[in-house]
Design a protein around this motif. Structure first.
Motif, PDB file in Angstrom:
ATOM      1  N   ARG A   1       9.761  -1.730   5.445  1.00  0.00           N
ATOM      2  CA  ARG A   1       8.679  -1.311   4.547  1.00  0.00           C
ATOM      3  C   ARG A   1       7.876  -2.511   4.049  1.00  0.00           C
ATOM      4  O   ARG A   1       6.648  -2.453   3.934  1.00  0.00           O
ATOM      5  CB  ARG A   1       9.252  -0.542   3.362  1.00  0.00           C
ATOM      6  N   GLN A   2       8.554  -3.619   3.740  1.00  0.00           N
ATOM      7  CA  GLN A   2       7.849  -4.804   3.279  1.00  0.00           C
ATOM      8  C   GLN A   2       6.964  -5.376   4.384  1.00  0.00           C
ATOM      9  O   GLN A   2       5.854  -5.844   4.120  1.00  0.00           O
ATOM     10  CB  GLN A   2       8.854  -5.862   2.804  1.00  0.00           C
ATOM     11  N   VAL A   3       7.481  -5.360   5.617  1.00  0.00           N
ATOM     12  CA  VAL A   3       6.659  -5.844   6.727  1.00  0.00           C
ATOM     13  C   VAL A   3       5.414  -4.985   6.891  1.00  0.00           C
ATOM     14  O   VAL A   3       4.287  -5.494   7.051  1.00  0.00           O
ATOM     15  CB  VAL A   3       7.491  -5.867   8.030  1.00  0.00           C
ATOM     16  N   ILE A   4       5.600  -3.658   6.853  1.00  0.00           N
ATOM     17  CA  ILE A   4       4.448  -2.753   6.974  1.00  0.00           C
ATOM     18  C   ILE A   4       3.470  -2.975   5.825  1.00  0.00           C
ATOM     19  O   ILE A   4       2.242  -3.019   6.019  1.00  0.00           O
ATOM     20  CB  ILE A   4       4.923  -1.287   7.013  1.00  0.00           C
ATOM     21  N   ALA A   5       4.018  -3.120   4.587  1.00  0.00           N
ATOM     22  CA  ALA A   5       3.143  -3.348   3.432  1.00  0.00           C
ATOM     23  C   ALA A   5       2.372  -4.663   3.576  1.00  0.00           C
ATOM     24  O   ALA A   5       1.189  -4.750   3.217  1.00  0.00           O
ATOM     25  CB  ALA A   5       3.962  -3.354   2.145  1.00  0.00           C
ATOM     26  N   HIS A   6       3.053  -5.705   4.113  1.00  0.00           N
ATOM     27  CA  HIS A   6       2.370  -6.986   4.309  1.00  0.00           C
ATOM     28  C   HIS A   6       1.236  -6.845   5.328  1.00  0.00           C
ATOM     29  O   HIS A   6       0.129  -7.376   5.119  1.00  0.00           O
ATOM     30  CB  HIS A   6       3.386  -8.035   4.772  1.00  0.00           C
ATOM     31  N   ILE A   7       1.513  -6.155   6.425  1.00  0.00           N
ATOM     32  CA  ILE A   7       0.461  -5.950   7.432  1.00  0.00           C
ATOM     33  C   ILE A   7      -0.702  -5.149   6.846  1.00  0.00           C
ATOM     34  O   ILE A   7      -1.881  -5.459   7.085  1.00  0.00           O
ATOM     35  CB  ILE A   7       1.050  -5.248   8.673  1.00  0.00           C
ATOM     36  N   GLU A   8      -0.360  -4.130   6.052  1.00  0.00           N
ATOM     37  CA  GLU A   8      -1.423  -3.347   5.407  1.00  0.00           C
ATOM     38  C   GLU A   8      -2.257  -4.209   4.475  1.00  0.00           C
ATOM     39  O   GLU A   8      -3.496  -4.094   4.438  1.00  0.00           O
ATOM     40  CB  GLU A   8      -0.800  -2.190   4.632  1.00  0.00           C
ATOM     41  N   ASN A   9      -1.596  -5.070   3.713  1.00  0.00           N
ATOM     42  CA  ASN A   9      -2.326  -5.944   2.794  1.00  0.00           C
ATOM     43  C   ASN A   9      -3.238  -6.903   3.556  1.00  0.00           C
ATOM     44  O   ASN A   9      -4.373  -7.172   3.129  1.00  0.00           O
ATOM     45  CB  ASN A   9      -1.345  -6.731   1.919  1.00  0.00           C
ATOM     46  N   GLN A  10      -2.734  -7.430   4.677  1.00  0.00           N
ATOM     47  CA  GLN A  10      -3.564  -8.318   5.482  1.00  0.00           C
ATOM     48  C   GLN A  10      -4.796  -7.581   6.013  1.00  0.00           C
ATOM     49  O   GLN A  10      -5.921  -8.115   5.974  1.00  0.00           O
ATOM     50  CB  GLN A  10      -2.739  -8.883   6.652  1.00  0.00           C
ATOM     51  N   ARG A  11      -4.582  -6.381   6.491  1.00  0.00           N
ATOM     52  CA  ARG A  11      -5.723  -5.621   7.012  1.00  0.00           C
ATOM     53  C   ARG A  11      -6.682  -5.219   5.903  1.00  0.00           C
ATOM     54  O   ARG A  11      -7.905  -5.229   6.089  1.00  0.00           O
ATOM     55  CB  ARG A  11      -5.218  -4.377   7.751  1.00  0.00           C
ATOM     56  N   LEU A  12      -6.111  -4.873   4.747  1.00  0.00           N
ATOM     57  CA  LEU A  12      -6.969  -4.541   3.606  1.00  0.00           C
ATOM     58  C   LEU A  12      -7.796  -5.759   3.200  1.00  0.00           C
ATOM     59  O   LEU A  12      -8.994  -5.644   2.912  1.00  0.00           O
ATOM     60  CB  LEU A  12      -6.111  -4.057   2.437  1.00  0.00           C
ATOM     61  N   HIS A  13      -7.138  -6.936   3.185  1.00  0.00           N
ATOM     62  CA  HIS A  13      -7.868  -8.160   2.856  1.00  0.00           C
ATOM     63  C   HIS A  13      -8.971  -8.424   3.868  1.00  0.00           C
ATOM     64  O   HIS A  13     -10.092  -8.817   3.499  1.00  0.00           O
ATOM     65  CB  HIS A  13      -6.884  -9.334   2.809  1.00  0.00           C
ATOM     66  N   GLN A  14      -8.670  -8.201   5.144  1.00  0.00           N
ATOM     67  CA  GLN A  14      -9.684  -8.391   6.175  1.00  0.00           C
ATOM     68  C   GLN A  14     -10.832  -7.398   6.006  1.00  0.00           C
ATOM     69  O   GLN A  14     -12.007  -7.758   6.164  1.00  0.00           O
ATOM     70  CB  GLN A  14      -9.043  -8.241   7.561  1.00  0.00           C
ATOM     71  N   ARG A  15     -10.486  -6.136   5.675  1.00  0.00           N
ATOM     72  CA  ARG A  15     -11.551  -5.148   5.454  1.00  0.00           C
ATOM     73  C   ARG A  15     -12.415  -5.524   4.265  1.00  0.00           C
ATOM     74  O   ARG A  15     -13.636  -5.340   4.288  1.00  0.00           O
ATOM     75  CB  ARG A  15     -10.944  -3.754   5.250  1.00  0.00           C
ATOM     76  N   VAL A  16     -11.778  -6.059   3.215  1.00  0.00           N
ATOM     77  CA  VAL A  16     -12.544  -6.480   2.037  1.00  0.00           C
ATOM     78  C   VAL A  16     -13.486  -7.625   2.405  1.00  0.00           C
ATOM     79  O   VAL A  16     -14.664  -7.636   2.020  1.00  0.00           O
ATOM     80  CB  VAL A  16     -11.593  -6.889   0.896  1.00  0.00           C
ATOM     81  N   ARG A  17     -12.960  -8.593   3.173  1.00  0.00           N
ATOM     82  CA  ARG A  17     -13.816  -9.705   3.582  1.00  0.00           C
ATOM     83  C   ARG A  17     -14.962  -9.219   4.468  1.00  0.00           C
ATOM     84  O   ARG A  17     -16.110  -9.673   4.321  1.00  0.00           O
ATOM     85  CB  ARG A  17     -12.994 -10.756   4.331  1.00  0.00           C
ATOM     86  N   ASN A  18     -14.654  -8.308   5.391  1.00  0.00           N
ATOM     87  CA  ASN A  18     -15.716  -7.760   6.239  1.00  0.00           C
ATOM     88  C   ASN A  18     -16.738  -6.991   5.418  1.00  0.00           C
ATOM     89  O   ASN A  18     -17.949  -7.064   5.679  1.00  0.00           O
ATOM     90  CB  ASN A  18     -15.123  -6.860   7.315  1.00  0.00           C
ATOM     91  N   THR A  19     -16.235  -6.249   4.424  1.00  0.00           N
ATOM     92  CA  THR A  19     -17.153  -5.504   3.562  1.00  0.00           C
ATOM     93  C   THR A  19     -18.057  -6.440   2.778  1.00  0.00           C
ATOM     94  O   THR A  19     -19.271  -6.212   2.659  1.00  0.00           O
ATOM     95  CB  THR A  19     -16.361  -4.611   2.598  1.00  0.00           C
TER      96      THR A  19
END
Length: 644
Positions: free
Chosen positions: A319-337
């Motif tokens: 779960r922590q690994v999945i949450a970390h990947i989600e956070n990375q993708r969310l951060h990338q989406r925020v930067r792209n936004t």
């Protein structure tokens, strides 16, 4: 039958069936009651399955195609789970009633019953308000496994472990018995996650599904406990939980609730809540405290708890690994936004600048239109007024005028008519040039004769001394258009210089290119107008307090026609400052000069009277052409044309 009537009829029938079930099985009892118990649960499961499939085959739901597809997929999976359970329950009933085979686990009925559990979990996870991204769905599933394994750890340590050890028997039946409550807990955790994301009237169906799973989870947990003790028998009170669960699922499927989506699809978009964040870790914490207590009090953990604890740790890490990947993708989406927002901001600024520029152009065009209308009305009204006055005079005198006076009036009318014709011809040619429908009609003409003809025929040039320097060459040009070029340049000079200003007309050749030059010793062209003076309706202003030509300002299309006629011949026009003061207008017509053996060759320019190459403005003039008439011998070919 309308959907609401069917829903009410089904709800009433299910309540009646539940009442009959309780009275018959737990009130009357007997062998028939035992058969009715099994068949009623199977019938409830089949009813739920067909109701779910009916819900999946409804028309388009209210929130769009994506919502409809997700909802139909969820109902089909739930319907398949209910039908699998119903088949398993029928097999169980047959084995239990005939007594030919043991109905206790493991049996062929468990194959169908256990398949229903993951179908239920996946069906709930497919609900439209569930997370739609793959990582969010995996995390939700891991939350269910984590909570189920943690609660199993605590319940095994406190209740189920001693019960199963006391009951004895093979390991496989006990493991199958535990699979039911574990599967229910996973599906129930997912259902609570979906329920937390639902709002409005769309809350009712997920709530009914959660109630159904809760009832079946309680029944499965009680079954696992009684089966571990070897005390389960058909007709126990826990069977009511299965009946209630499938009946409530059928009611949820038949309820025609409107579909609404009042929140985002993704869990990441929801407001952050510490309670929601910590909820998946509360059961592991309970399991940890339970395991620590057992280790301290008993000295060791039994193998089942060790393996269960390892599974809990594995689920937490995953779960922590999945949450970390989600956070990375969310951060990338925020930067792209943010990058897209900056890009959109830059695009908006560019568009705003374009709009401002367009507004300025429209304003300039509006001012040009007003100027054009005033100038055209003036240039048309003046000759019309003169012509009207001549006509009135001739009418009143009954043509009884002295011959010379009558001829003067006729000549005045002809002059004004020509002026109007020239203005209308300029407007018509400008329009044709803009539309690209005007083509040059080239003929061989003598350039010197053409220049002399223009200077001699234009009456508006009286009062301006004009000198002509033209080489005796023949050029293939559109003669009327070239005449208009020279005429418009001369008329422009008279409009912006006072009478008596010296004017020069030159026609020089450079190989096969013809260069026409009109210069004056007037105030010149302001630097800010040099780049736009050949645009339509652009008018130069006389210097403050300076004299103006007697021709007035004009319409502002003469120089525009000069540039357009030059382009018609493949050439160009420009203006420079004349050395010594004044303006120097240049027009180059390339490739039009026709030379013969008898034709004289162009003589070299004295003191740089011509440009060094075609199309390039001259940088000097002969001393004899200076504005002040300073000393210096005039060119041998220069001819003075008096226009006093």
């Amino acid at each position: 039958m309308s959907p609401w009537k069917l829903y009410r009829l089904a709800a009433g029938s299910f309540v009646a069936l539940l009442a009959v079930f309780i009275v018959w099985v737990h009130g009357i009892g007997g062998h028939a009651a035992q058969a009715f118990d099994d068949l009623a649960i199977a019938a409830a499961a089949f009813a739920a399955g067909f109701a779910c499939l009916h819900a999946a085959n409804r028309g388009q739901y209210g929130f769009g195609r994506a919502w409809t597809i997700a909802l139909r997929r969820s109902w089909r999976l739930l319907g398949a789970a209910a039908l699998c359970w119903g088949v398993g329950q029928l097999i169980w009933s047959w084995l239990d009633l005939t007594g030919g085979f043991s109905a206790t686990p493991p049996s062929i009925a468990d194959a169908f019953l256990l398949v229903a559990l993951p179908l239920v979990a996946v069906g709930v996870l497919s609900w439209p308000t569930a997370p739609v991204r793959a990582l969010a769905q995996i995390r939700t599933l891991l939350d269910g496994l984590l909570i189920a394994s943690s609660l199993l750890f605590a319940s095994w340590a406190l209740v189920l472990g001693p019960t199963y050890r006391d009951g004895g028997g093979p390991l496989l039946p006990r493991a199958i018995g535990l699979a039911y409550p574990i599967g229910d807990l996973v599906a129930l955790t997912i259902a609570f996650s979906v329920l937390a994301r639902s709002r409005g009237r769309a809350f009712v169906q997920p709530a009914l599904i959660t109630v159904a799973l809760l009832a079946m989870g309680v029944a499965d947990s009680a079954f696992a406990y009684l089966a571990g003790k070897g005390a389960y028998a058909t007709g126990a009170w826990l069977d009511v939980g299965w009946l209630i669960g499938w009946l409530v699922l059928a009611v949820a499927a038949l309820r025609p609730a409107p579909v609404e989506l009042l929140r985002g699809d993704d869990e990441e978009d929801a407001p952050i809540s510490w309670t929601r964040f910590a909820l998946p870790y509360v059961p592991p914490a309970i399991a940890f405290v339970t395991g620590t207590t057992i280790q301290v009090t008993r000295g060791q953990l039994e193998p089942f708890l060790v393996f269960n604890g390892a599974a809990i740790v594995l689920f937490v890490v995953a779960r922590q690994v999945i949450a970390h990947i989600e956070n990375q993708r969310l951060h990338q989406r925020v930067r792209n936004t943010v990058a897209r927002l900056f890009q959109r901001e830059a695009e908006l600024e560019t568009a705003l600048r374009r709009e401002y520029a367009a507004a300025d152009r429209l304003k300039a065009m509006s001012q040009m239109k007003d100027t054009f209308l005033r100038a055209v009305s003036h240039d048309l009204r003046t000759p019309l007024t003169a012509m009207h006055g001549v006509a009135v005079t001739l009418e009143r005198t009954k043509l009884n005028l002295p011959r010379e006076q009558a001829l003067d009036l006729v000549r005045m009318m002809i002059e004004k008519t020509r002026k109007m014709d020239r203005l209308l011809a300029d407007l018509l040619d400008l329009n044709r040039m803009e539309e690209g429908i005007l083509e040059p009609n080239r003929t061989l003409v003598d350039v010197r004769e053409l220049a002399h003809g223009v200077v001699e025929e234009v009456d508006q040039l009286r009062g301006w001394p004009i000198e002509i320097d033209a080489e005796p060459v023949r050029a293939a040009v559109d003669a009327p258009k070239v005449e208009r070029i020279i005429e418009n340049l001369l008329l422009n000079t008279t409009r912006h210089t006072p009478p008596g200003t010296q004017v020069w007309v030159r026609a020089h050749t450079s190989e096969r290119d013809l260069e026409l030059i009109v210069e004056d010793a007037g105030p010149g062209v302001p630097a800010e107008l040099a780049g736009t003076i050949f645009e339509p309706f652009r008018q130069g202003q006389p210097p403050p307090g300076g004299p103006t030509g007697k021709q007035g300002k004009g319409v502002g299309i003469g120089l525009s026609l000069v540039a357009r006629f030059a382009q018609l011949h493949g050439g160009r026009a420009w203006v420079t400052e004349r050395p010594g003061g004044g303006a120097s207008f240049h027009v180059v017509l390339p490739g039009c000069v026709k030379r013969t053996e008898a034709a004289p060759q162009p003589r070299p320019a004295a003191s740089g009277t011509r440009s060094e190459a075609a199309g390039r403005p001259r940088q000097d003039v002969p001393p004899a052409l200076d504005a002040g008439g300073g000393p210096g011998a005039p060119d041998a070919g220069m001819e003075r044309v008096p226009r006093h």
